[in-house]
Design a protein around this motif. Structure first.
Motif, short mmCIF file in Angstrom:
data_model
loop_
_atom_site.label_atom_id
_atom_site.label_comp_id
_atom_site.label_asym_id
_atom_site.label_seq_id
_atom_site.Cartn_x
_atom_site.Cartn_y
_atom_site.Cartn_z
N PHE A 193 0.90 -1.27 -0.03
CA PHE A 193 0.05 -0.08 0.05
C PHE A 193 0.94 1.08 -0.19
N ILE A 194 1.76 1.47 0.80
CA ILE A 194 2.70 2.33 1.01
C ILE A 194 3.70 2.42 -0.29
N GLN A 195 3.98 1.47 -1.01
CA GLN A 195 4.57 1.55 -2.18
C GLN A 195 4.06 2.14 -3.26
N SER A 196 2.70 1.82 -3.30
CA SER A 196 1.83 2.12 -4.35
C SER A 196 1.61 3.80 -4.16
N LYS A 232 2.37 3.37 13.12
CA LYS A 232 3.41 3.67 12.01
C LYS A 232 3.12 4.84 11.49
N THR A 233 3.96 5.97 10.92
CA THR A 233 3.75 7.00 10.00
C THR A 233 4.53 7.14 9.04
N PHE A 234 4.37 7.26 7.63
CA PHE A 234 5.02 7.11 6.61
C PHE A 234 5.18 8.50 5.87
N ARG A 235 6.19 9.09 5.57
CA ARG A 235 6.15 10.32 5.07
C ARG A 235 6.67 10.48 3.33
N PHE A 236 5.83 11.29 2.71
CA PHE A 236 6.17 11.44 1.24
C PHE A 236 6.38 12.77 0.84
N PRO A 237 7.60 13.49 1.03
CA PRO A 237 8.04 14.74 0.51
C PRO A 237 7.57 15.00 -0.97
N LEU A 238 7.05 15.99 -1.01
CA LEU A 238 6.74 16.49 -2.42
C LEU A 238 7.75 17.40 -3.07
N GLU A 239 7.81 17.67 -4.48
CA GLU A 239 8.76 18.14 -5.17
C GLU A 239 8.49 19.79 -4.96
N LYS A 250 -6.72 6.26 -6.05
CA LYS A 250 -6.56 5.20 -7.02
C LYS A 250 -5.68 3.97 -6.25
N THR A 251 -4.93 4.41 -5.35
CA THR A 251 -4.40 3.42 -4.43
C THR A 251 -5.47 2.75 -3.57
N MET A 252 -6.68 3.61 -3.12
CA MET A 252 -7.75 2.95 -2.10
C MET A 252 -8.46 2.01 -3.07
N THR A 253 -8.53 2.31 -4.41
CA THR A 253 -9.28 1.39 -5.21
C THR A 253 -8.57 0.07 -5.57
N GLU A 254 -7.13 0.14 -5.90
CA GLU A 254 -6.51 -0.90 -6.17
C GLU A 254 -6.56 -1.96 -4.76
N PHE A 255 -6.72 -1.44 -3.56
CA PHE A 255 -6.89 -2.18 -2.45
C PHE A 255 -8.25 -2.49 -1.87
N ARG A 256 -9.15 -2.22 -2.89
CA ARG A 256 -10.55 -2.24 -2.57
C ARG A 256 -11.11 -1.63 -1.36
N LEU A 257 -10.50 -0.64 -0.93
CA LEU A 257 -10.82 0.23 0.11
C LEU A 257 -11.72 1.53 -0.16
#
Length: 277
Positions: free
Chosen positions: A149-152, A269-276, A203-210
């Motif tokens: 999920f995080i990788q997606s 757990k907290t995952f971070r995604f820095p934006l450009e 899109k990620t939510m849909t991929e995992f049927r959430l």
């Protein structure tokens, strides 16, 4: 905004079952019949079945594998009266995507003024422990789905750029079950960029049927909450509360969010995604 509470940290799935092997031992035992002329006889003797009593497990093992349901996690009195939007089970991780909001120095004083005014009108509000702007529903993620999920999400957000959004108008919200009511501050600028990010997260939510986000979201930062459906009571004093926002000495108060790092919290757990830039 978080439409269904959750908060929770769950442990990884794992069960163990301890059994004690039981059976019969056989042994040879010499018996003397008292005759001097005959050699001692050898005879098989079968013992009685071994005791079925189990040895107690060490305490450290008992705590390694908690029961499927922890009664304390379902006790609303331990969470300020809040009711879970979904049943707590080991291996189910409450998950949502958001931008954090870091309050400025004057915010704490302003929030206390809001709560005091609402309290005088019969609505007791509890301030949020932390402030954020939600870009997803709170969904249930199985532990073995976390990494994919995080990788997606990471791959989908690769080329997204950072931006700034502001919020300045108070609005009343509730969760889907109407078990909690919220006082929030609605976003006034940055909606287009936020919608673009919601489509990516969906899109990620849909991929995992959430469950995906609201069809027509009202982006906001929740400031405080109360138990139960208090929407009508809070709406009756919302204009008076809004006056406190607009008539400050230094001008109307605006919450400014630096949307430079999207985050995903799943359980503890907290995952971070820095934006450009």
């Amino acid at each position: 905004m978080l439409v269904g509470y959750s908060s929770s940290s769950e442990e990884e799935e794992g069960e163990t079952e301890t059994t004690q092997s039981e059976g019969f031992d056989q042994k040879w035992q010499k018996e003397d019949d008292g005759s001097d002329d005959l050699p001692p006889k050898k005879k098989i003797k079968t013992d009685e079945p071994a005791s079925k009593k189990r040895l107690p497990l060490p305490g450290c093992l008992l705590t390694m594998f908690p029961d499927e349901m922890d009664p304390q996690t379902e006790d609303s009195s331990l969470h300020g009266g809040r009711v879970r939007s979904f049943k707590h089970e080991r291996g189910n991780w409450a998950t949502y995507v958001y931008f954090p909001y870091h309050p400025e120095d004057e915010f704490e004083e302003f929030l206390e003024e809001l709560l005091s005014t609402a309290r005088a009108r019969g609505v007791g509000l509890t301030p949020q422990e932390e402030f954020h702007l939600s870009l997803s529903q709170t969904v249930v993620l199985r532990h073995h789905w976390i990494q994919p999920f995080i990788q997606s999400l990471k791959e989908s957000l690769t080329h997204c750029r950072r931006f700034v959004c502001t919020a300045g108008r108070l609005k009343v919200y509730s969760n889907a079950e109407r078990t909690r009511t919220f006082l929030g501050m609605e976003v006034s600028s940055g909606n287009t960029q936020l919608l673009d990010l919601v489509h990516i997260v969906d899109k990620t939510m849909t991929e995992f049927r959430l469950e995906t986000f609201n069809e027509d979201p009202s982006f906001h930062v929740s400031l405080a909450w109360c138990v139960g459906d208090q929407m009508e009571k809070l709406k009756r004093c919302i204009q008076e509360l809004q006056t406190l926002v607009e008539r400050r000495e230094d001008g109307p108060l605006l919450l400014r969010l630096d949307c430079s790092e999207l985050r995903c919290r799943t359980g503890n757990k907290t995952f971070r995604f820095p934006l450009e830039t």
